[in-house]
Write an enzyme that holds these catalytic residues in place. Structure first.
Site, PDB file in Angstrom:
ATOM      1  N   LYS A 113       0.950  -0.816   0.025  1.00 36.96           N
ATOM      2  CA  LYS A 113       0.159   0.019  -0.262  1.00 36.96           C
ATOM      3  C   LYS A 113       0.934   1.551  -0.342  1.00 36.96           C
ATOM      4  O   LYS A 113       0.736   2.195  -1.097  1.00 36.96           O
ATOM      5  CB  LYS A 113      -0.907  -0.220   1.212  1.00 36.96           C
ATOM      6  CG  LYS A 113      -2.091  -1.536   0.575  1.00 36.96           C
ATOM      7  CD  LYS A 113      -3.026  -0.993   2.011  1.00 36.96           C
ATOM      8  CE  LYS A 113      -4.366  -1.665   1.636  1.00 36.96           C
ATOM      9  NZ  LYS A 113      -5.722  -2.025   2.018  1.00 36.96           N
ATOM     10  N   LYS A 195      -4.725 -11.357  -6.530  1.00 34.35           N
ATOM     11  CA  LYS A 195      -5.846 -11.563  -5.147  1.00 34.35           C
ATOM     12  C   LYS A 195      -7.339 -10.745  -5.902  1.00 34.35           C
ATOM     13  O   LYS A 195      -6.783  -9.515  -6.374  1.00 34.35           O
ATOM     14  CB  LYS A 195      -5.193 -11.640  -4.077  1.00 34.35           C
ATOM     15  CG  LYS A 195      -6.378 -11.293  -3.229  1.00 34.35           C
ATOM     16  CD  LYS A 195      -5.571 -10.029  -1.900  1.00 34.35           C
ATOM     17  CE  LYS A 195      -6.825  -9.276  -1.431  1.00 34.35           C
ATOM     18  NZ  LYS A 195      -7.104  -8.788  -0.091  1.00 34.35           N
ATOM     19  N   LYS A 198     -11.541  -5.585  -3.749  1.00 33.38           N
ATOM     20  CA  LYS A 198     -12.202  -4.418  -4.385  1.00 33.38           C
ATOM     21  C   LYS A 198     -11.644  -3.216  -5.195  1.00 33.38           C
ATOM     22  O   LYS A 198     -12.716  -2.727  -5.139  1.00 33.38           O
ATOM     23  CB  LYS A 198     -13.391  -4.422  -3.252  1.00 33.38           C
ATOM     24  CG  LYS A 198     -12.831  -4.560  -2.422  1.00 33.38           C
ATOM     25  CD  LYS A 198     -13.568  -3.563  -0.540  1.00 33.38           C
ATOM     26  CE  LYS A 198     -13.086  -3.310   0.442  1.00 33.38           C
ATOM     27  NZ  LYS A 198     -12.476  -4.488   1.340  1.00 33.38           N
TER      28      LYS A 198
HETATM   29  P1  ATP Z   1      -8.691  -3.913  -0.122  1.00 34.20           P
HETATM   30  O1  ATP Z   1      -8.871  -4.901  -1.863  1.00 34.20           O
HETATM   31  O2  ATP Z   1      -9.399  -2.912  -0.802  1.00 34.20           O
HETATM   32  O3  ATP Z   1      -7.171  -4.283   0.287  1.00 34.20           O
HETATM   33  P2  ATP Z   1      -9.807  -6.487   0.327  1.00 34.20           P
HETATM   34  O4  ATP Z   1     -11.123  -6.898  -0.324  1.00 34.20           O
HETATM   35  O5  ATP Z   1      -8.378  -6.504   0.571  1.00 34.20           O
HETATM   36  O6  ATP Z   1      -9.671  -4.753   0.311  1.00 34.20           O
HETATM   37  P3  ATP Z   1     -10.360  -6.695   3.159  1.00 34.20           P
HETATM   38  O7  ATP Z   1     -11.132  -5.534   4.053  1.00 34.20           O
HETATM   39  O8  ATP Z   1      -9.011  -6.099   3.691  1.00 34.20           O
HETATM   40  O9  ATP Z   1     -10.658  -6.195   2.014  1.00 34.20           O
HETATM   41  O10 ATP Z   1     -10.333  -7.557   3.961  1.00 34.20           O
HETATM   42  C1  ATP Z   1     -11.239  -8.160   4.569  1.00 34.20           C
HETATM   43  C2  ATP Z   1     -11.645  -9.590   4.330  1.00 34.20           C
HETATM   44  O11 ATP Z   1     -11.268 -10.757   3.567  1.00 34.20           O
HETATM   45  C3  ATP Z   1     -10.287 -10.290   4.954  1.00 34.20           C
HETATM   46  O12 ATP Z   1      -9.722 -11.852   6.051  1.00 34.20           O
HETATM   47  C4  ATP Z   1      -9.191 -11.087   3.769  1.00 34.20           C
HETATM   48  O13 ATP Z   1      -7.982 -11.923   4.017  1.00 34.20           O
HETATM   49  C5  ATP Z   1     -10.642 -11.460   3.570  1.00 34.20           C
HETATM   50  N1  ATP Z   1     -10.149 -11.547   1.931  1.00 34.20           N
HETATM   51  C6  ATP Z   1     -10.124  -9.873   0.807  1.00 34.20           C
HETATM   52  N2  ATP Z   1      -9.828 -10.632  -0.444  1.00 34.20           N
HETATM   53  C7  ATP Z   1      -9.961 -11.568  -0.649  1.00 34.20           C
HETATM   54  C8  ATP Z   1      -9.330 -12.886  -1.648  1.00 34.20           C
HETATM   55  N3  ATP Z   1      -9.316 -12.516  -2.955  1.00 34.20           N
HETATM   56  N4  ATP Z   1      -9.564 -13.979  -1.145  1.00 34.20           N
HETATM   57  C9  ATP Z   1     -10.231 -14.566   0.219  1.00 34.20           C
HETATM   58  N5  ATP Z   1      -9.678 -13.546   0.972  1.00 34.20           N
HETATM   59  C10 ATP Z   1      -9.961 -12.111   1.038  1.00 34.20           C
END
Ligand code: ATP
Ligand code: LTN
Length: 330
Positions: A113, A195, A198
């Protein structure tokens, strides 16, 4: 024997993807019946990147409605908004005092980040994992259900718990991450080496929990695959492997069952079925969400009651910590 304690949270930083659902929230539901669970909307974490205040307010209530629509039950779990319980910040300060700069600068998420937003490298982004450790340790948590990407942060929480316990005497339970093998890391539909996230610029890379059926069908159809034409689970067909993981989680079929079912069939048939199992699971969630989001009074009741329960437990730990550190009782 005392029931184990579970803590987890998601940031209200935008619309949730099926990665968030599969990696985190879906697993939380089944834990509710077995354990004492705390599920938070971690708004303090969200401001480590710039937020528009009115969007943050909306996203926070949206996320609460999603939690409930997915099946989190305020009768079974404590559901609350992180900023409503100031003990999270108070413990963060104490933990900051035993956190090493070196260790924090090695956190993968911080490195990623900070590269992305070099002109806005704020101090909160750096201490973000310490706040997360405070979230977890305040509730004497045993288990932290998260996706693979958060493992390093839970390890930091373990280190800090042990360090504090060694320095000041036994205070915190040392938590463990709970990471499901299937679905720990759902990949982007457009780039199966990345990964699903969002914050991806390409909307076709992710499916949102609130995407409508046609959007889901279109995104799955466009998902990147390969030219082999066989639904087989291996390291060379990353796109297909990702779709198989998604299918498996939503249908309950094992990978072998899926391989057998699509033996001799093309990607077209498989993709159609992937889209349908996603839609089938998301549809009732979306209906419930639409109902809840218009019921502000109910949402307010849920987060107010959650705050009260969370605060009571958190303050117990915080008082203990303050006493051990040498602060005079307030
Ligand atoms: P950003 O993309 O904005 O960094 P994010 O989509 O990773 O955010 P978070 O709020 O950081 O979302 O994550 C919330 C939860 O979802 C965490 O437990 C994270 O490990 C899980 N998570 C996020 N993306 C994935 C993914 N692609 N596969 C499995 N688990 C995920
Ligand atoms: N950092 C996590 C969200 C998060 C969390 C937590 C998860 C904040 N505090 C405590 C589990 C336990 C994220 O970005 N997904």
């Amino acid at each position: 024997m005392e029931q184990k304690i579970v803590f987890s949270g998601v940031q209200p930083s935008g619309e949730l993807t099926i990665g968030n659902y599969i990696g985190a929230i879906k697993n939380w539901i089944e834990l509710q019946d077995k354990y004492t669970c705390y599920y938070s909307i971690v708004d303090l974490h969200a401001i480590t990147v710039p937020q528009v205040p009115k969007d943050l307010r909306k996203n926070t209530l949206d996320l609460l409605a999603i939690y409930l629509a997915c099946g989190l039950d305020p009768e079974k779990s404590t559901i609350f908004i992180q900023s409503h319980v100031p003990a999270h910040l108070e413990l963060t300060w104490v933990l900051n005092s035993i956190s090493y700069m070196g260790q924090l600068s090695r956190m993968t998420q911080f490195k990623e980040k900070s590269q992305r937003s070099e002109e806005n490298l704020n101090a909160a982004l750096f201490t973000y994992p310490v706040l997360m450790a405070a979230d977890i340790l305040l509730y004497q948590t045993d288990l932290v259900p998260v996706g693979e990407d958060q493992k390093q942060h839970v390890e930091l929480a373990r280190d800090l718990a042990e360090r504090f316990n060694n320095r000041y005497s036994e205070t915190f339970k040392v938590p463990e991450p709970l990471i499901k093998k299937e679905g720990a890391r759902i990949m982007s539909l457009q780039n199966p080496e990345k990964k699903m996230s969002k914050s991806d610029d390409n909307q076709n890379g992710y499916i949102l929990i609130l995407d409508d059926p046609d959007t889901i069908r279109r995104k799955v159809k466009r998902a990147v695959t390969d030219s082999k034409g066989e639904v087989k689970y291996n390291d060379e067909q990353l796109g297909i492997r990702n779709l198989m993981n998604i299918y498996s989680v939503f249908s309950g079929n094992t990978i072998e069952e899926i391989e057998n079912k699509y033996d001799g069939l093309g990607y077209g048939d498989f993709k159609e079925d992937v889209a349908e199992v996603i839609i089938k699971e998301l549809y009732p969630i979306q209906e419930k969400y639409n109902e809840l989001i218009n019921n502000k009074d109910y949402l307010e009741k849920v987060y107010s009651e959650g705050r009260e329960k969370a605060e009571y437990v958190a303050m117990k730990t915080l008082r203990k910590v303050y006493r051990k550190v040498g602060f005079i009782q307030r």
